[in-house]
Enzyme design. Structure first.
Site, PDB file in Angstrom:
ATOM      1  N   ARG A 127      32.201  22.590  48.845  1.00 24.86           N
ATOM      2  CA  ARG A 127      32.019  23.837  49.357  1.00 24.86           C
ATOM      3  C   ARG A 127      33.595  24.315  49.773  1.00 24.86           C
ATOM      4  NH1 ARG A 127      27.843  21.067  51.916  1.00 24.86           N
ATOM      5  NH2 ARG A 127      25.962  21.666  51.289  1.00 24.86           N
ATOM      6  N   LYS A 149      41.183  37.156  44.984  1.00 27.65           N
ATOM      7  CA  LYS A 149      39.962  37.165  44.390  1.00 27.65           C
ATOM      8  C   LYS A 149      39.788  36.296  43.287  1.00 27.65           C
ATOM      9  CE  LYS A 149      39.703  42.545  44.288  1.00 27.65           C
ATOM     10  NZ  LYS A 149      39.439  43.394  43.510  1.00 27.65           N
ATOM     11  N   GLU A 191      50.933  46.685  35.176  1.00 32.19           N
ATOM     12  CA  GLU A 191      50.631  46.481  36.551  1.00 32.19           C
ATOM     13  C   GLU A 191      52.017  46.772  37.391  1.00 32.19           C
ATOM     14  OE1 GLU A 191      47.682  46.411  37.607  1.00 32.19           O
ATOM     15  OE2 GLU A 191      46.321  45.586  35.995  1.00 32.19           O
ATOM     16  N   LYS A 251      51.859  44.291  46.733  1.00 30.93           N
ATOM     17  CA  LYS A 251      50.350  43.842  46.597  1.00 30.93           C
ATOM     18  C   LYS A 251      50.060  43.010  47.966  1.00 30.93           C
ATOM     19  CE  LYS A 251      46.412  42.076  44.235  1.00 30.93           C
ATOM     20  NZ  LYS A 251      45.611  41.748  42.993  1.00 30.93           N
ATOM     21  N   GLU A 261      38.963  44.712  50.716  1.00 32.37           N
ATOM     22  CA  GLU A 261      39.039  45.885  49.608  1.00 32.37           C
ATOM     23  C   GLU A 261      38.106  47.049  50.454  1.00 32.37           C
ATOM     24  OE1 GLU A 261      39.013  45.468  45.460  1.00 32.37           O
ATOM     25  OE2 GLU A 261      38.885  47.893  45.257  1.00 32.37           O
ATOM     26  N   ARG A 265      43.157  48.925  49.841  1.00 31.37           N
ATOM     27  CA  ARG A 265      43.351  47.954  48.665  1.00 31.37           C
ATOM     28  C   ARG A 265      42.920  48.984  47.364  1.00 31.37           C
ATOM     29  NH1 ARG A 265      42.051  41.512  48.190  1.00 31.37           N
ATOM     30  NH2 ARG A 265      42.729  41.234  46.073  1.00 31.37           N
ATOM     31  N   ASN A 269      43.843  50.413  42.427  1.00 32.39           N
ATOM     32  CA  ASN A 269      42.977  50.556  41.210  1.00 32.39           C
ATOM     33  C   ASN A 269      43.491  52.009  40.545  1.00 32.39           C
ATOM     34  OD1 ASN A 269      41.363  48.629  41.409  1.00 32.39           O
ATOM     35  ND2 ASN A 269      40.242  49.680  43.024  1.00 32.39           N
ATOM     36  N   HIS A 272      42.982  52.468  36.967  1.00 40.44           N
ATOM     37  CA  HIS A 272      41.743  51.767  36.630  1.00 40.44           C
ATOM     38  C   HIS A 272      40.625  52.403  36.352  1.00 40.44           C
ATOM     39  CE1 HIS A 272      44.887  48.528  37.476  1.00 40.44           C
ATOM     40  NE2 HIS A 272      43.930  47.784  37.211  1.00 40.44           N
ATOM     41  N   HIS A 276      39.675  51.268  32.728  1.00 42.19           N
ATOM     42  CA  HIS A 276      38.418  50.435  32.690  1.00 42.19           C
ATOM     43  C   HIS A 276      37.512  51.092  31.681  1.00 42.19           C
ATOM     44  CE1 HIS A 276      38.721  47.726  36.368  1.00 42.19           C
ATOM     45  NE2 HIS A 276      39.191  47.163  35.308  1.00 42.19           N
ATOM     46  N   HIS A 288      44.203  44.806  28.999  1.00 41.18           N
ATOM     47  CA  HIS A 288      43.952  45.461  30.190  1.00 41.18           C
ATOM     48  C   HIS A 288      45.120  46.427  30.609  1.00 41.18           C
ATOM     49  CE1 HIS A 288      42.652  45.862  34.517  1.00 41.18           C
ATOM     50  NE2 HIS A 288      43.851  45.418  34.573  1.00 41.18           N
TER      51      HIS A 288
HETATM   52  N1  LIG Z   1      41.814  38.309  40.754  1.00 42.05           N
HETATM   53  C1  LIG Z   1      42.418  39.384  40.492  1.00 42.05           C
HETATM   54  O1  LIG Z   1      42.713  40.098  41.424  1.00 42.05           O
HETATM   55  C2  LIG Z   1      42.781  39.746  39.051  1.00 42.05           C
HETATM   56  C3  LIG Z   1      43.772  40.964  39.133  1.00 42.05           C
HETATM   57  C4  LIG Z   1      44.078  41.422  37.740  1.00 42.05           C
HETATM   58  C5  LIG Z   1      43.450  40.582  36.532  1.00 42.05           C
HETATM   59  N2  LIG Z   1      42.474  39.490  36.799  1.00 42.05           N
HETATM   60  C6  LIG Z   1      42.306  38.763  35.574  1.00 42.05           C
HETATM   61  O2  LIG Z   1      43.199  38.375  34.928  1.00 42.05           O
HETATM   62  C7  LIG Z   1      42.879  37.953  33.671  1.00 42.05           C
HETATM   63  C8  LIG Z   1      44.113  38.473  32.701  1.00 42.05           C
HETATM   64  O3  LIG Z   1      45.206  37.572  33.047  1.00 42.05           O
HETATM   65  P1  LIG Z   1      46.156  37.612  31.809  1.00 42.05           P
HETATM   66  O4  LIG Z   1      46.562  38.590  31.155  1.00 42.05           O
HETATM   67  O5  LIG Z   1      47.171  36.493  32.436  1.00 42.05           O
HETATM   68  O6  LIG Z   1      45.415  36.678  30.733  1.00 42.05           O
HETATM   69  P2  LIG Z   1      45.328  34.984  30.146  1.00 42.05           P
HETATM   70  O7  LIG Z   1      45.214  34.133  31.262  1.00 42.05           O
HETATM   71  O8  LIG Z   1      44.248  35.045  29.268  1.00 42.05           O
HETATM   72  O9  LIG Z   1      46.668  34.956  29.501  1.00 42.05           O
HETATM   73  C9  LIG Z   1      47.210  35.483  28.359  1.00 42.05           C
HETATM   74  C10 LIG Z   1      47.515  34.592  27.377  1.00 42.05           C
HETATM   75  O10 LIG Z   1      48.987  34.077  27.749  1.00 42.05           O
HETATM   76  C11 LIG Z   1      48.877  32.891  27.506  1.00 42.05           C
HETATM   77  N3  LIG Z   1      49.980  32.293  28.335  1.00 42.05           N
HETATM   78  C12 LIG Z   1      49.813  32.537  29.801  1.00 42.05           C
HETATM   79  N4  LIG Z   1      51.072  32.089  30.452  1.00 42.05           N
HETATM   80  C13 LIG Z   1      51.782  31.769  29.295  1.00 42.05           C
HETATM   81  C14 LIG Z   1      53.029  31.418  29.070  1.00 42.05           C
HETATM   82  N5  LIG Z   1      53.785  31.305  30.102  1.00 42.05           N
HETATM   83  N6  LIG Z   1      53.754  31.171  27.957  1.00 42.05           N
HETATM   84  C15 LIG Z   1      52.930  31.445  26.754  1.00 42.05           C
HETATM   85  N7  LIG Z   1      51.522  31.768  26.824  1.00 42.05           N
HETATM   86  C16 LIG Z   1      50.950  31.954  28.207  1.00 42.05           C
HETATM   87  C17 LIG Z   1      47.295  32.529  27.780  1.00 42.05           C
HETATM   88  O11 LIG Z   1      47.223  31.283  27.494  1.00 42.05           O
HETATM   89  C18 LIG Z   1      46.604  33.584  27.323  1.00 42.05           C
HETATM   90  O12 LIG Z   1      46.491  33.348  25.834  1.00 42.05           O
HETATM   91  C19 LIG Z   1      41.400  38.692  33.382  1.00 42.05           C
HETATM   92  O13 LIG Z   1      40.447  37.854  33.548  1.00 42.05           O
HETATM   93  C20 LIG Z   1      41.492  39.645  34.606  1.00 42.05           C
HETATM   94  O14 LIG Z   1      40.071  39.830  35.044  1.00 42.05           O
HETATM   95  C21 LIG Z   1      42.352  39.293  38.003  1.00 42.05           C
HETATM   96 ZN   LIG Z   2      44.528  45.552  36.788  1.00 45.71          ZN
END
Ligand SMILES: NC(=O)c1ccc[n+]([C@@H]2O[C@H](COP(=O)([O-])OP(=O)(O)OC[C@H]3O[C@@H](n4cnc5c(N)ncnc54)[C@H](O)[C@@H]3O)[C@@H](O)[C@H]2O)c1
Ligand SMILES: [Zn+2]
Length: 1579
Positions: A127, A149, A191, A251, A261, A265, A269, A272, A276, A288
């Site tokens: 929990r 999030k 971003e 942020k 949101e 917030r 977007n 986006h 998207h 993305h």
């Molecule tokens: N929660 C939120 O508010 C929010 C906001 C934006 C995006 N997201 C989510 O984030 C995700 C995308 O995140 P991302 O772009 O970081 O993707 P990811 O976590 O897949 O990382 C991208 C790639 O880089 C590699 N990597 C990460 N750090 C590294 C480092 N220091 N050295 C070498 N390789 C490294 C990872 O293994 C992966 O292959 C999506 O799932 C998206 O939905 C969430």
């Molecule tokens: Zn985004």
């Protein structure tokens, strides 16, 4: 190097810490603030490889109290594909298995995927347990880790299941970014820019000024030994640190005010909503941040369209995104290639937008921008689909102007380019502060500002969000720059700055300045200017090409002396302006004399002089000498403000709008004192046409008369304002009021000849497009004549308006478009909306929001993928003379049912007088004229027939002309056409030509001709067919079959189908197939494809490989080819790094339309994309990866990563080959197979231990053959072995029995036929006889037995059995009999008839084309059951008429009634009837018993019918198939062959073809034909 740690507050707590190389701070923070007995660090397998993680883990460990604390670590597979409920469950199971309780602290180390998923785990585990985020990707640092999030993806959508769960800490160590792959790095910047754009203008400007150094550093990323990357971010640490921190601050602030949101917030977007929608289509190829980048541009354009955001701000956003390496449009070439040319149709985009989580219902919401750093309002806004469509597409619909403003409107077009450039130079040379407004942002101004800054001649700053540039000039003091000054392709900047460079003094470390530019710039001339300066004491050196940049200007020895300067000014007025503007700074007063005749563009010289005056220097024109000016010594004094006059050409559009619609428009900054020629448009053109024009010194107002009352302008010389002539034309089109003198209302414009060589031939463009509106216009030597429509209502709605990529054409016609009155209302479609971007990107916005026009966007017409049945891509055949083009183009037209056009014949028809040949034409007119006309002819036929299903046969020399090559390439590579190079071995060609005395010899040595043309053929074709030399008729027939199949493939009539059932391919490891032609057929037994291991070939030259492909196809009846180049690293023989050769060979494969290309996933990305982007629909790609060294068990992340890579490349099939060291490895492999189902998968283990994986693999299992010298891989099995093992293991290959039924069947060859096949393929089947004439017995004994796999039905049961069939094939229905019973399961059966296939395949495998030429007739002898099958077969072959004879023709009349009319059966009753037959009879089937003597009258008819053969007319040898197989040489065969020279086929051939057709139906395997044939016909 370490930085301080910055702390940011979120939701009231200072829990976000940012620093560089701050591991120990990070560990202390966690241990001191989150006390626990268990810490669990979770990361993905990529992050696991980063050295920083090892440090983190070991230091963390050291700090723990070993008695009471522990650190657990858990690795998950990387990538979005693993952000799932399943992974979450695995983690939870792990935590539970380790006894984790509520006090556990989870540390999520990774990118957004890890952060989101681990955050979600923490929020539900027990929990809710504490979580600390350690983001390692830029995106995670600035976005996902902040705000709480969390989520995982579900098959139906991303982030659909999750929670809000705030972390205890977000600990950002930007050192992590050092190992982040470049594309991920740039992805995160998306971003960052978004955040600054909506909230932080200062940060945005800072980002702008640091873009170049960022990209430089990131582009320098190094690849490390462990497969990872390294970026030296220390070089820009300050910048990176700030950009991360500032983003986080925004942020955090936004989240703090609106955690859930509900409002603010929302603003995050920005970009986006539209982004998207693109992401939904382009994922996983696009990231993305890349899609958000495109989304931001579109949403900013939308804001501009709605008159909320200024054009400058959109321009800034576009510029910064591009500068950081992000895509700004889905159409950018590199981005398109990366996303595999996926289409983003408007409808799909809108649909995807309507399911956005942030919408209310399906109404779409978008965050609008008010200016950089500030959103419009505090939340997203509803937007209409109409407005969205305008920004999402490049085609705009203009509705009739109905909302014409009734009040005066003021419109300020963008600044003039010439004035902008001059004002900048003057202000930079001048002294004091000057605020320049309405500056046009262009390449020239950008480079000029950068250059002046680096020469320290002025301090440049921006005010008012970049709308105003503030120049603080130092009065002409410039100092040598350290670095060369790069000017791109900015022509004006390069010319103006060359004189400025003459004023630069040496610095302590540099005594020269270098001006350089891109490759194009290094071609552009600057000689006359350099000459003038050199002879005036300036030391300038050309560093490369004489007369062009780069230039090296010596800054210590140069003295700009002044005095008399002579300059040739007939080429460019910019040389003159350049010297004029710098002249006051020379040692002595300057006298500039322009020599060589009347200077070009005097207007621009006057403009420069007037502007110099405004900056305090007065130039005097010589009273004694022509074209000579005196410039005093002095310096400029900057006015405090300088508003750049709007571009007067642009201003003509809103003014013409007023004229045409009867409204009032003011342009506030162009008036009678304007320096621009086009400023006269209102007074000189609109006024005499009936408008009221009020012009002050600095403004112009036009009011149009009532609609319909504009008057034509009988004559106007527009020489001083040529660019405005297009505007004048559209006004003239509606200037119909000629005060009733009865003449047509014609406006004549002259003085515009130069407009033929602008962006397009503008005069022609106007005539063409006006015509589409129903407006007549004609060309004059120096102008155009436009005849107005009699009344506005006569304007027609054109299908679409082409803009020729010319901004002025687009803007002019946008006005005329709105004038068209249609009912019901129909908008005018204008193509290429974006072309106005060259001078006025915001034109459509002004038209819409200020002038009230209703606009909409539309999907490009060509884009629509509606099945368009009347479009058939034509085929152009190119190749050397004697390559066989004539024969082959006939084959081609016949196989495709296309029309044939010989371009040489067409040439004679069009250009030669009667009876004059091409040869004679060339003799009189010369080659040049011939080639020019040939090219024009080609262009014309393609334009008219390019998609109408033609085969064009061309002269061998067509590629000699560059013009023709251009059209060929355009057709092949841009218009979906097919240019097929018919390639024949050149030695063969020479031999052939020498043999044939009727062909005139080439005047040149043919070998030389080939050498010259080879590369041209190559570059012009998108397909190549290698026609091997054929020694025998049989080979020639095979070549034709092969070709027919090939052209059907490339015209997409036959598609490549990836097998879905158990299937195999055999790997050929021969060095040269030509030594093994006889074995090949046997080697491929039972296979669905054959692999050509190119790396095993003895010769890697493209020609050799092409030839091998054709040989292979000829020997295997066009079995699909897998084209494989296995590199040494991957276990093959091909040199690892010879990428050029690999690339060339893939090109051969693509052009040869091989069915599959095996593409190693470790090859360089550009090579992979070369294949992926060019494979079209003819070739499928198998993404392969091998682990020969047994480095990776199937649980290793290597495979997961490779799989993700293959998916992101969107290959068609994935092939992974591991190495089994233990039997266990096979079980892990099967587990991998089960979990990876998004792509067809070939998954096997090598070595003997891995054999079982080959047995369990489903599609396209690689197999070997006993006839091969060696197997291609250790552990490879034959197909028979695999089938046996699969059966023995209890696989889905169970024992079955088959029967032939009927009476008598004592002599039936069916058992031996089928059993032979079963044995060869290792199938657990048995074929037996079941003799009966009672169908009830069959029903009881066989149809109720589940182990029966099929029945071959013979006399007398072929009709009786039908009543037990649940389904009948078309053939069985039409023929009216069943010879094959196929169990469908559950006691149901399908009845088929393969007799016709026996006939059909016997014919087409023995020289009859698979599709008969039109007007070919067939003949059938007999009226029994086989005759019925023969009718069906001949119809399938395409017989236009089927003649039938029999001893008694009454039976034939009955038979005829049973077939549809369009079978065209002609019953031959009498001999006289035969006399009337005009068409050739070329195929015949005899279906009467051959062991009895033939009836006399039948023989007499037969003789007359057989005599109707005419091989030359149909292009193949007439062929008779005998259905009876006793005796083997029948009287009818003898008659046909010996008396009428027919080709004859004996009955056992038909028997075998019929049987193997059944075999394939029942077993699903390709039958081993030759072995079966030999066995069946063995005595
Ligand atoms: N929660 C939120 O508010 C929010 C906001 C934006 C995006 N997201 C989510 O984030 C995700 C995308 O995140 P991302 O772009 O970081 O993707 P990811 O976590 O897949 O990382 C991208 C790639 O880089 C590699 N990597 C990460 N750090 C590294 C480092 N220091 N050295 C070498 N390789 C490294 C990872 O293994 C992966 O292959 C999506 O799932 C998206 O939905 C969430
Ligand atoms: Zn985004």
């Amino acid at each position: 190097m370490t930085t301080e740690i910055a702390k940011v507050k979120i939701l009231g707590k200072e829990i976000i810490h940012v620093g560089y190389d701050v591991s120990s701070h990070l560990i202390n923070t966690i241990l001191n603030n989150c006390k626990s007995s268990t810490y669990v660090m979770i990361y993905d397998s990529n992050v696991e490889k980063v050295p920083l993680l090892d440090d983190l883990k070991s230091n963390f460990h050291k700090q723990l109290n070993p008695e009471s604390q522990r650190l657990l670590t858990y690795v998950v597979k990387p990538g979005e594909a693993n952000k799932t409920r399943e992974t979450k469950a695995d983690i939870e199971d792990y935590l539970l298995s380790k006894g984790c309780t509520r006090d556990t602290v989870i540390i999520a180390v990774g990118g957004g995927v890890i952060g989101d998923m681990i955050g979600f785990v923490a929020s539900t585990f027990m929990r809710g347990v504490r979580v600390v985020q350690v983001p390692t990707s830029l995106l995670a640092m600035v976005d996902s880790s902040i705000g709480g999030k969390t989520a995982v993806d579900t098959p139906l959508g991303k982030n659909f299941v999750g929670s809000f769960w705030q972390p205890q800490f977000v600990l950002v160590d930007i050192k992590w970014l050092e190992t982040l792959p470049k594309r991920e790095f740039i992805n995160g910047i998306g971003e960052v820019i978004k955040t600054a754009a909506i909230w932080n203008a200062d940060e945005f400007s800072r980002l702008e000024s640091n873009a170049d150094c960022f990209l430089k550093v990131v582009n320098n990323q190094k690849k490390m030994a462990n497969g990872g990357f390294y970026t030296n971010i220390k070089l820009i640490l300050d910048h990176i640190f700030k950009l991360v921190l500032e983003s986080i601050k925004v942020k955090a602030e936004v989240v703090s005010s609106d955690e859930r949101e509900l409002g603010l917030r929302n603003l995050l977007n920005f970009g986006h909503s539209i982004g998207h929608a693109y992401e939904a289509i382009l994922t996983p190829q696009a990231l993305h941040g890349e899609c958000v980048s495109i989304g931001m541009i579109k949403e900013a354009e939308l804001s501009r369209y709605l008159n909320i955001l200024s054009p400058t701000q959109v321009a800034r956003l576009t510029k910064i995104l591009a500068a950081y390496g992000l895509p700004i449009s889905p159409d950018e070439k590199w981005f398109k290639e990366l996303t595999l040319h996926k289409k983003t149709p408007l409808d799909t985009l809108l649909k995807k937008m309507s399911i956005d989580k942030k919408n209310d219902g399906s109404k779409k919401k978008v965050v609008l921008l008010e200016t950089i750093g500030k959103c419009y309002g505090t939340s997203a806004h509803y937007v209409s689909d109409e407005d969205l469509r305008v920004v999402l597409t490049d085609e705009i619909l203009v509705f009739p102007f109905s909302n014409i403003p009734t009040k005066p409107v003021t419109i300020t077009p963008p600044g003039s380019k010439s004035i902008s450039n001059r004002a900048l130079v003057l202000a930079c040379l001048g002294k004091g502060l000057c605020r320049i407004k309405n500056l046009l942002h262009s390449d020239d101004t950008k480079h000029m500002l950068e250059a002046v800054s680096s020469l320290k001649g002025a301090n440049i700053t921006w005010e008012n969000n970049g709308e105003t540039v503030v120049v603080d000039g130092k009065g002409g003091d410039f100092i040598s720059a350290e670095e060369p000054i790069y000017l791109g392709n900015a022509g004006t900047a390069s010319r103006f700055l060359t004189s400025v460079a003459a004023l630069v003094s040496a610095s302590a470390s540099k005594d020269y300045v270098i001006l350089t530019g891109n490759a194009r710039m290094q071609e552009r001339p600057i000689g006359p200017l350099v000459d003038a300066l050199s002879s005036n004491g300036v030391e300038i050196e050309y560093m490369k090409k004489k007369g062009s940049l780069p230039l090296k200007i010596n800054t210590s020895k140069s003295i700009f002396k002044g005095g008399r300067i002579e300059l040739a000014a007939t080429v460019s007025s910019q040389y003159v302006s350049s010297i004029l503007m710098c002249a006051p700074y020379a040692e002595n007063p300057v006298t500039l004399s322009l020599v060589g005749g009347k200077p070009i563009s005097q207007l621009y010289i006057d403009m420069t002089i007037k502007m110099m005056e405004r900056f305090g220097v007065t130039v005097e024109k010589s009273t004694t000498e022509a074209y000579t000016y005196h410039i005093p010594k002095g310096h400029y004094i900057n006015p405090s403000e300088y508003v750049i006059e709007s571009d007067a050409s642009s201003a003509t559009y809103p003014l013409a709008f007023a004229a045409m619609t009867g409204s009032t428009v003011t342009v506030p900054n162009i008036g009678s004192e304007s320096l621009q020629g086009d400023a006269r448009f209102a007074v000189d053109v609109l006024k005499p046409m009936g408008c009221t024009v009020t012009q002050t010194a600095t403004s112009t107002t036009v009011t149009g008369p009532k609609i319909g009352e504009l008057k034509p302008l009988p004559y106007v010389d527009m020489e001083p304002m040529t660019d405005a002539f297009l505007t004048a034309c559209v006004v003239a089109a509606v200037a119909s009021n000629n005060s009733g003198d009865g003449n047509s209302a014609t406006t004549t414009i002259e003085g515009i000849a130069n407009q033929r060589v602008k962006e397009c031939n503008r005069i022609l463009a106007m005539i063409n497009e006006l015509k589409k509106f129903g407006v007549k216009a004609s060309e004059l030597p120096d102008g155009i004549k436009v005849e107005a429509v009699a009344s506005i209502t006569d304007l027609q709605v054109p299908q679409s308006v082409c803009t020729y990529d010319d901004h002025r054409v687009a803007m002019s016609f946008s006005l005329l478009a709105g004038m068209v009155q249609s009912s019901p209302v129909k908008p005018v479609r204008i193509l290429e909306r974006r072309t106005t971007g060259k001078t006025w990107p915001g034109w459509w916005d002004v038209l819409h929001s200020q002038l009230g026009a209703q606009l909409d966007g539309a999907e490009p017409i060509t884009f629509s993928e509606l099945p368009n049945t009347d479009k058939h891509p034509s085929v152009v055949l190119i190749g050397m003379r004697a390559a066989g083009k004539t024969t082959v183009s006939n084959w081609c037209a016949n196989a495709l049912d296309y029309k044939l056009m010989d371009l040489d014949v067409e040439f004679e028809k069009r250009y030669c007088p009667k009876d004059v040949t091409i040869k004679e034409f060339v003799a009189t007119h010369g080659w040049e004229d011939f080639r020019a006309k040939e090219a024009a002819l080609f262009e014309d036929v393609i334009a008219n027939y390019g998609d109408k299903g033609y085969v064009f046969s061309t002269g061998g020399g067509i590629v000699e002309s560059a013009e023709s090559r251009k059209y060929l390439k355009k057709f092949a590579f841009e218009e979906n056409g097919l240019v097929l190079h018919l390639h024949r071995d050149i030695e063969e060609t020479i031999k052939f030509l020498n043999k044939d005395p009727t062909r005139p010899a080439y005047s040149e040595d043919i070998g030389q001709v080939w050498q010259r043309r080879e590369k041209w053929y190559e570059e012009c074709c998108n397909y190549v067919f290698y026609a091997n030399h054929c020694d025998t008729q049989t080979e020639f027939n095979e070549l034709r079959r092969n070709f027919d199949f090939f052209v059907k493939r490339i015209t997409r009539q036959v598609k490549v189908e990836i097998p879905t059932r158990r299937s195999a391919f055999v790997c050929l490891t021969f060095a040269d197939l030509s030594n093994h032609l006889t074995e090949l057929e046997e080697i491929v037994y039972g296979c669905d494809a054959v692999e050509l291991r190119v790396d095993h070939l003895k010769d890697y030259s493209p020609d050799f490989v092409k030839k091998q492909i054709t040989l292979l196809r000829m020997c295997t009846d066009s079995l699909p080819i897998i084209f494989t180049i296995r590199t040494k690293k991957q276990g093959g023989k091909f040199p690892d790094e010879d990428y050029k050769a690999i690339n060339d060979l893939y090109t051969v494969a693509l052009k040869s339309a091989v069915e599959y290309i095996d593409l190693e996933l470790t090859l360089p990305i550009d090579l992979q994309y070369h294949v992926l982007n060019n494979k079209g629909t003819t070739t499928k790609v198998i993404g392969s990866h091998h682990d020969f060294a047994a480095n990776f068990p199937w649980t290793h992340s290597e495979w997961e990563n490779r799989y993700n890579q293959a998916v992101s490349m969107d290959v068609d099939i994935v092939k992974f080959v591991g190495t089994a060291c233990h039997f266990q490895d096979n079980l892990q492999l099967e587990d991998f197979r089960l979990k990876h189902t998004t792509k067809p998968l070939i998954l096997i283990n090598m070595t003997d231990r891995g054999k079982i994986s080959r047995v369990l693999n489903t599609i396209l299992t690689p197999v070997t053959s006993k006839l091969l010298p060696s197997s291609a891989a250790p552990g490879q099995l034959t197909l028979a072995e695999i089938n046996q093992m699969y059966h023995n293991l209890g696989g889905d290959l169970i024992s079955k029995k088959f029967f032939v039924i009927g009476q008598p069947i004592g002599h039936s060859r069916s058992p031996i036929l089928h059993n032979t096949g079963y044995k060869i393929l290792g199938l657990p089947y048995k074929f037996e006889k079941f003799e009966t004439d009672d169908v009830e017995k069959v029903k009881q004994k066989l149809l109720s037995d589940e182990s029966v796999g099929g029945l071959a039905v013979t006399i007398p049961l072929k009709l009786d059995i039908m009543k037990y069939m649940d389904e009948l094939s078309d053939a069985a229905k039409t023929i009216g009999a069943v010879n094959t019973v196929i169990p469908l399961g559950h006691g149901k059966f399908k009845g088929d008839n393969t007799d016709w296939l026996g006939i059909f395949n016997s014919l087409v495998n023995n020289g009859v084309p698979i599709k008969l030429p039109n007007d070919t007739c067939g003949l059938i002898v007999g009226a029994g059951g086989t005759s019925r099958a023969a009718v069906y077969a001949l119809k399938k072959l395409g017989c236009s008429k089927i003649y039938m004879v029999n001893r008694t023709s009454s039976k034939l009349h009955d038979l005829k009634k049973d077939f549809p009319e369009d079978f065209h059966i002609e019953v031959v009753d009498s001999d006289s009837q035969i006399g009337e037959i005009k068409e050739p009879i070329s195929v015949a089937v005899s279906c009467v018993p051959a062991d009895k003597a033939l009836d006399e009258s039948l023989v007499s008819k037969l003789k007359k019918l057989l005599a109707k053969t005419d091989d030359s007319k149909v292009g193949f040898k007439s062929t008779l198939l005998e259905a009876a197989y006793k005796p083997s040489y029948t009287p009818i065969m003898k008659l046909a062959k010996e008396e009428y020279d027919w080709n004859v086929i004996s009955g056992c051939t038909m028997l075998v073809y019929q049987g193997v057709a059944q075999f394939e139906q029942w077993t699903g395997f390709k039958p081993p034909f030759k072995a079966i044939f030999d066995e069946v016909t063995k005595k």
